[in-house]
Scaffold this motif. Structure first.
Motif, PDB file in Angstrom:
ATOM      1  N   ALA A 276      12.176   8.143   8.101  1.00 22.40           N
ATOM      2  CA  ALA A 276      11.265   8.528   7.021  1.00 22.40           C
ATOM      3  C   ALA A 276      11.866   8.208   5.657  1.00 22.40           C
ATOM      4  N   LEU A 277      13.162   8.447   5.498  1.00 25.89           N
ATOM      5  CA  LEU A 277      13.823   8.128   4.226  1.00 25.89           C
ATOM      6  C   LEU A 277      13.831   6.625   3.984  1.00 25.89           C
ATOM      7  N   GLU A 278      14.012   5.843   5.037  1.00 19.93           N
ATOM      8  CA  GLU A 278      13.951   4.389   4.888  1.00 19.93           C
ATOM      9  C   GLU A 278      12.572   3.935   4.415  1.00 19.93           C
ATOM     10  N   ARG A 279      11.522   4.537   4.972  1.00 16.74           N
ATOM     11  CA  ARG A 279      10.169   4.124   4.603  1.00 16.74           C
ATOM     12  C   ARG A 279       9.848   4.482   3.153  1.00 16.74           C
ATOM     13  N   ILE A 280      10.166   5.703   2.757  1.00 18.01           N
ATOM     14  CA  ILE A 280       9.810   6.098   1.395  1.00 18.01           C
ATOM     15  C   ILE A 280      10.689   5.395   0.369  1.00 18.01           C
ATOM     16  N   SER A 281      11.869   4.944   0.785  1.00 21.86           N
ATOM     17  CA  SER A 281      12.755   4.225  -0.138  1.00 21.86           C
ATOM     18  C   SER A 281      12.222   2.847  -0.495  1.00 21.86           C
ATOM     19  N   LEU A 282      11.282   2.347   0.307  1.00 27.72           N
ATOM     20  CA  LEU A 282      10.723   1.023   0.012  1.00 27.72           C
ATOM     21  C   LEU A 282      10.000   0.993  -1.325  1.00 27.72           C
ATOM     22  N   PHE A 283       9.519   2.132  -1.793  1.00 23.26           N
ATOM     23  CA  PHE A 283       8.790   2.188  -3.054  1.00 23.26           C
ATOM     24  C   PHE A 283       9.604   2.904  -4.143  1.00 23.26           C
ATOM     25  N   LEU A 284      10.910   2.996  -3.936  1.00 29.47           N
ATOM     26  CA  LEU A 284      11.776   3.602  -4.939  1.00 29.47           C
ATOM     27  C   LEU A 284      12.666   2.530  -5.549  1.00 29.47           C
ATOM     28  N   SER A 285      12.815   2.576  -6.843  1.00 29.14           N
ATOM     29  CA  SER A 285      13.704   1.626  -7.521  1.00 29.14           C
ATOM     30  C   SER A 285      15.102   2.221  -7.621  1.00 29.14           C
ATOM     31  N   ALA A 286      15.557   2.824  -6.532  1.00 30.87           N
ATOM     32  CA  ALA A 286      16.848   3.494  -6.530  1.00 30.87           C
ATOM     33  C   ALA A 286      17.904   2.573  -5.933  1.00 30.87           C
ATOM     34  N   LYS A 287      19.132   2.788  -6.364  1.00 32.34           N
ATOM     35  CA  LYS A 287      20.229   2.032  -5.808  1.00 32.34           C
ATOM     36  C   LYS A 287      20.515   2.515  -4.393  1.00 32.34           C
TER      37      LYS A 287
ATOM     38  N   ASP B 246       0.852  -1.186   0.000  1.00 33.43           N
ATOM     39  CA  ASP B 246       0.000   0.000   0.000  1.00 33.43           C
ATOM     40  C   ASP B 246       0.891   1.241   0.000  1.00 33.43           C
ATOM     41  N   ARG B 247       1.000   1.882  -1.159  1.00 31.89           N
ATOM     42  CA  ARG B 247       1.859   3.057  -1.274  1.00 31.89           C
ATOM     43  C   ARG B 247       1.323   4.230  -0.451  1.00 31.89           C
ATOM     44  N   TYR B 248      -0.008   4.359  -0.399  1.00 28.78           N
ATOM     45  CA  TYR B 248      -0.587   5.469   0.358  1.00 28.78           C
ATOM     46  C   TYR B 248      -0.218   5.380   1.830  1.00 28.78           C
ATOM     47  N   MET B 249      -0.365   4.209   2.421  1.00 33.54           N
ATOM     48  CA  MET B 249      -0.013   4.050   3.842  1.00 33.54           C
ATOM     49  C   MET B 249       1.480   4.272   4.064  1.00 33.54           C
ATOM     50  N   ASN B 250       2.290   3.866   3.092  1.00 31.53           N
ATOM     51  CA  ASN B 250       3.724   4.095   3.219  1.00 31.53           C
ATOM     52  C   ASN B 250       4.044   5.592   3.194  1.00 31.53           C
TER      53      ASN B 250
ATOM     54  N   GLY C  42      21.786   4.339  -1.411  1.00 32.55           N
ATOM     55  CA  GLY C  42      22.367   5.663  -1.258  1.00 32.55           C
ATOM     56  C   GLY C  42      21.915   6.679  -2.282  1.00 32.55           C
ATOM     57  N   ALA C  43      21.047   6.277  -3.223  1.00 28.16           N
ATOM     58  CA  ALA C  43      20.615   7.198  -4.278  1.00 28.16           C
ATOM     59  C   ALA C  43      19.155   7.595  -4.131  1.00 28.16           C
ATOM     60  N   ALA C  44      18.582   7.389  -2.960  1.00 31.44           N
ATOM     61  CA  ALA C  44      17.159   7.700  -2.773  1.00 31.44           C
ATOM     62  C   ALA C  44      16.894   9.191  -2.903  1.00 31.44           C
ATOM     63  N   ILE C  45      17.772  10.016  -2.346  1.00 35.93           N
ATOM     64  CA  ILE C  45      17.581  11.470  -2.401  1.00 35.93           C
ATOM     65  C   ILE C  45      17.602  11.951  -3.850  1.00 35.93           C
ATOM     66  N   GLN C  46      18.553  11.427  -4.646  1.00 35.98           N
ATOM     67  CA  GLN C  46      18.618  11.814  -6.052  1.00 35.98           C
ATOM     68  C   GLN C  46      17.361  11.392  -6.805  1.00 35.98           C
ATOM     69  N   THR C  47      16.868  10.190  -6.497  1.00 35.66           N
ATOM     70  CA  THR C  47      15.660   9.702  -7.179  1.00 35.66           C
ATOM     71  C   THR C  47      14.454  10.566  -6.839  1.00 35.66           C
ATOM     72  N   LEU C  48      14.312  10.936  -5.577  1.00 38.94           N
ATOM     73  CA  LEU C  48      13.198  11.794  -5.174  1.00 38.94           C
ATOM     74  C   LEU C  48      13.291  13.161  -5.840  1.00 38.94           C
ATOM     75  N   TYR C  49      14.500  13.673  -5.989  1.00 35.94           N
ATOM     76  CA  TYR C  49      14.680  14.958  -6.669  1.00 35.94           C
ATOM     77  C   TYR C  49      14.302  14.837  -8.144  1.00 35.94           C
ATOM     78  N   ASP C  50      14.756  13.765  -8.798  1.00 34.99           N
ATOM     79  CA  ASP C  50      14.447  13.584 -10.217  1.00 34.99           C
ATOM     80  C   ASP C  50      12.950  13.376 -10.449  1.00 34.99           C
ATOM     81  N   MET C  51      12.275  12.748  -9.492  1.00 35.55           N
ATOM     82  CA  MET C  51      10.822  12.545  -9.591  1.00 35.55           C
ATOM     83  C   MET C  51      10.035  13.795  -9.219  1.00 35.55           C
ATOM     84  N   GLN C  52      10.734  14.845  -8.776  1.00 39.61           N
ATOM     85  CA  GLN C  52      10.103  16.081  -8.321  1.00 39.61           C
ATOM     86  C   GLN C  52       9.050  15.794  -7.238  1.00 39.61           C
ATOM     87  N   CYS C  53       9.478  15.006  -6.259  1.00 41.56           N
ATOM     88  CA  CYS C  53       8.584  14.632  -5.155  1.00 41.56           C
ATOM     89  C   CYS C  53       8.533  15.793  -4.157  1.00 41.56           C
ATOM     90  N   SER C  54       7.764  16.814  -4.506  1.00 41.25           N
ATOM     91  CA  SER C  54       7.785  18.068  -3.747  1.00 41.25           C
ATOM     92  C   SER C  54       7.220  17.905  -2.344  1.00 41.25           C
TER      93      SER C  54
END
Length: 682
Positions: A289-300, A269-273, A302-314
């Motif tokens: 919080a970064l660990e939780r949101i990284s569960l739904f990121l296909s990032a390598k 459930d992405r919404y609950m995450n 240490g690259a979660a922050i970059q992925t969120l920036y590229d996705m414009q997760c405002s």
């Protein structure tokens, strides 16, 4: 269609397409002009017949066609009560509401309490831009617990829910008395009574818990939610509602525990995450919080922050920035706000690609839509929040500049004191240099890693292996701690973003409050700009009950500043003429504050306004801090609007700063704990 055409003649703002669009976008799913405007009985009858006799048969599964007539019936009931005479137009609202609720409790609709909250309507009047003309009265939802508890529909629905639970416990049925078969709203009007499934009890508890939440009765809501968990411990919706109620009751730690437990029940459930991530950031735990949101990121790794920036997760970047700002990590907070602002710069630049595409493909309608949207780009909620957060941090840094290592004055020290002072300074410098070196090492490692990744295609085409193609450093890897942002001129940055907001978002109160703050800090030569912002803010806050506390505080602040002799004569004349208008023609600032204190005795005054008045009384009024503290505490919180955890903590901080009697502080703490049973220490 004939009835609808007849409605168009008296429908408010029929010819104003822009106003209709604004009303539609600002309303909820069940809030339509038919349910927000104050209508006569005849007008309600026309619309009720239209929904029940024409639209409902054509769209029998439409939820709106079943729900909106309930509000029209409610208006008819109120009109009959206000007329104080027998009317030929009568509806049985109780039976229709009973059928509507029983059907959804049986099916298990989690949003039933929120759906029914749209029946808690209160009549309001809003003044138009033309001061001589007033808009027609409108209905708005009662949001404050004080208004909710006093509402007749709240008491009626609560009584119905209590009766349902009593009947379910005794007879396993929602009701024991057959209802009328002529209910127009509900399609299935069978009178045959059947045993309810066990889930009906669960959803009735759940609905009543949501109903208690609206009234601010958090202990009762948590009790029903605990019953729900004992009944069905695997229902995800219960944990989400329990987290929200726990947060409102004052315990973020319990809210995080509840939402994370609900997330663990459905790991897909992405919404609950995402909700878990929000609560963790509210609880100032960005690492988890970064660990939780990284569960739904296909990032390598240490690259979660970059992925969120590229996705414009405002939304994540804004929540993280607010979290870092609360932790006084201003440079990192500015870095996150700057990331959101850069997203909008990218969107603005990307429109040029769309221009050429539309010309080639002749998509003129989409082209016109994107041009209209681009005109309002800097008015978007995410941009406003990022700009406002940036301004607030830079204003804080301007008032409280970062402390530099300044050698203390050793002249008045003994030899031992001088030795200790030098040792302390030496340790502080060493720690700062160590931190700076560590940050530089991380940045250098990122640069080295990026430089090793070469563009293979360019190498093959170039036939020159002496120069490796270096990949551009990712924006999140540039100035990772935001130290460069701290070196900028704070007031210039505030000026830049406040100018953008005042140009593109002039209809928002925060725009002019921040414009006032920036103008005041820029110096006395910006007094007229501050005065203009103050007038704009007062105009926007005019429609609220009483005066807005933020506007009141800035009014007091502006009028307390003396008119300087070195200001131009024209500026002096303007200020001397306008200040009495701001003070509502009071003879002095003290009289203005005392007049506001007299008006604040009613329950319509919010707690935030009472705090602002108490602070003004202690500073500019004719009362001591002890008297101002009594004024603040003796008003209580039970029948006061706008009572929030933040307001209660602000009041407590004010009392402690004044060094008042401990009895007043203990009394206020008791009032706050009674209102918020799970209140935690800040």
């Amino acid at each position: 269609e004939n009835d609808y055409d007849a409605c168009r003649d008296w429908w408010p703002d029929n010819n104003s397409k822009k106003k209709q669009q604004q009303q539609a976008t600002s309303s909820g799913a069940m809030d339509t002009p038919a349910t927000t405007h104050v209508l006569t009985i005849d007008q309600c009858q026309i619309l009720l017949d239209l929904y029940q006799k024409e639209l409902l048969p054509k769209h029998p599964k439409s939820l709106a066609m079943q729900r909106i007539p309930l509000t029209l019936m409610l208006q008819i009931v109120w009109n009959n009560e206000n007329d104080n005479k027998e009317s030929s137009m009568k509806v049985n609202l109780s039976e229709n509401l009973d059928q509507y609720m029983r059907k959804r409790l049986n099916k298990g609709v989690p949003s039933l309490a929120h759906d029914l909250s749209s029946l808690l309507l209160i009549k309001t009047k809003k003044s138009s831009n033309n001061e001589e003309k007033e808009e027609s009265s409108r209905y708005e939802r009662a949001c404050d617990p004080v208004d909710v508890v006093r509402h007749s529909q709240y008491q009626q629905i609560l009584q119905m829910l209590n009766e349902y639970l009593s009947n379910l416990e005794k007879h396993s049925q929602l009701t024991t008395t057959p209802t009328s078969a002529d209910v127009a709203v509900i399609i299935d009007s069978q009178s045959k009574q059947q045993k309810e499934p066990p889930s009906t009890m669960f959803w009735t508890w759940f609905c009543r818990a949501g109903w208690y939440e609206l009234a601010g009765q958090y202990s009762l809501a948590l009790g029903d939610l605990d019953r729900c968990i004992d009944h069905t411990p695997t229902a995800v919706d219960v944990y989400e509602l329990r987290a929200r109620v726990s947060h409102k009751a004052g315990s973020l730690s319990q809210a995080v525990e509840s939402i994370d437990k609900g997330r663990s029940l459905d790991l897909q459930d992405r919404y609950m995450n995402n909700q878990t991530t929000r609560y963790l950031l509210w609880n100032n735990d960005p690492a988890t919080a970064l660990e939780r949101i990284s569960l739904f990121l296909s990032a390598k790794e240490g690259a979660a922050i970059q992925t969120l920036y590229d996705m414009q997760c405002s939304w994540y970047e804004l929540e993280l920035a607010a979290c870092l700002a609360r932790q006084k990590q201003h440079s990192k907070a500015l870095k996150q706000y700057a990331a959101v602002l850069s997203h909008f710069d990218d969107i603005h630049e990307d429109q040029f690609d769309f221009h050429s595409y539309c010309i080639r493909k002749v998509t003129l309608r989409a082209y016109a839509d994107v041009l209209n949207w681009e005109d309002m780009l800097w008015n978007q909620a995410f941009y406003r929040e990022a700009a406002e957060g940036t301004i607030r941090i830079y204003l804080h840094l301007h008032k409280n500049p970062p402390q530099q290592f300044i050698e203390p004055d050793y002249s008045g020290m003994t030899a031992a004191e001088k030795k200790r002072a030098k040792a302390i300074v030496r340790k502080q410098k060493k720690a700062a240099e160590k931190k700076k070196a560590a940050a530089a090492a991380v940045a250098a490692a990122a640069v080295a890693a990026a430089s090793k990744k070469t563009d293979v295609n360019n190498i093959k085409n170039n036939n020159n292996n002496n120069h490796n193609a270096k990949k551009k450093l990712h924006p999140t890897e540039q100035d990772m701690d935001g130290e460069e942002l701290l070196k900028k001129n704070a007031l210039e940055e505030c000026k830049k973003y406040s100018a953008i907001l005042s140009k593109y978002a002039p209809s928002y109160l925060n725009t002019w409050l921040l414009q006032y703050d920036v103008s005041i800090h820029r110096g006395p030569n910006k007094s007229l700009m501050a005065l203009q912002a103050l007038f704009k803010a007062r105009k926007l806050a005019r429609g609220e009950q009483g005066e807005h506390p933020e506007v009141f505080s800035r009014t007091v602040d502006f009028c307390s500043r003396p008119i300087l002799n070195d200001q131009p004569e024209v500026v002096k004349q303007v200020l001397q003429h306008q200040i009495p208008i701001i003070l509502n023609h009071a003879t002095s600032l003290s009289d203005y504050v005392n007049n506001q204190a007299t008006k604040s005795s009613s329950s319509t005054t919010s707690l935030s306004m009472r705090i602002a008045i108490a602070q003004a009384l202690a500073k500019y009024g004719d009362k001591t801090t002890q008297e101002a503290a009594k004024f603040l505490v003796q008003g209580g919180v039970e029948q006061v609007r706008g009572v929030t955890i933040e307001a209660c903590r602000m009041a407590l901080k004010t009392l402690m700063d004044w060094n008042v009697d401990d009895s007043l502080i203990r009394e206020w703490k008791a009032l706050a704990e009674n209102q918020f049973p799970l209140l935690e220490e800040e």
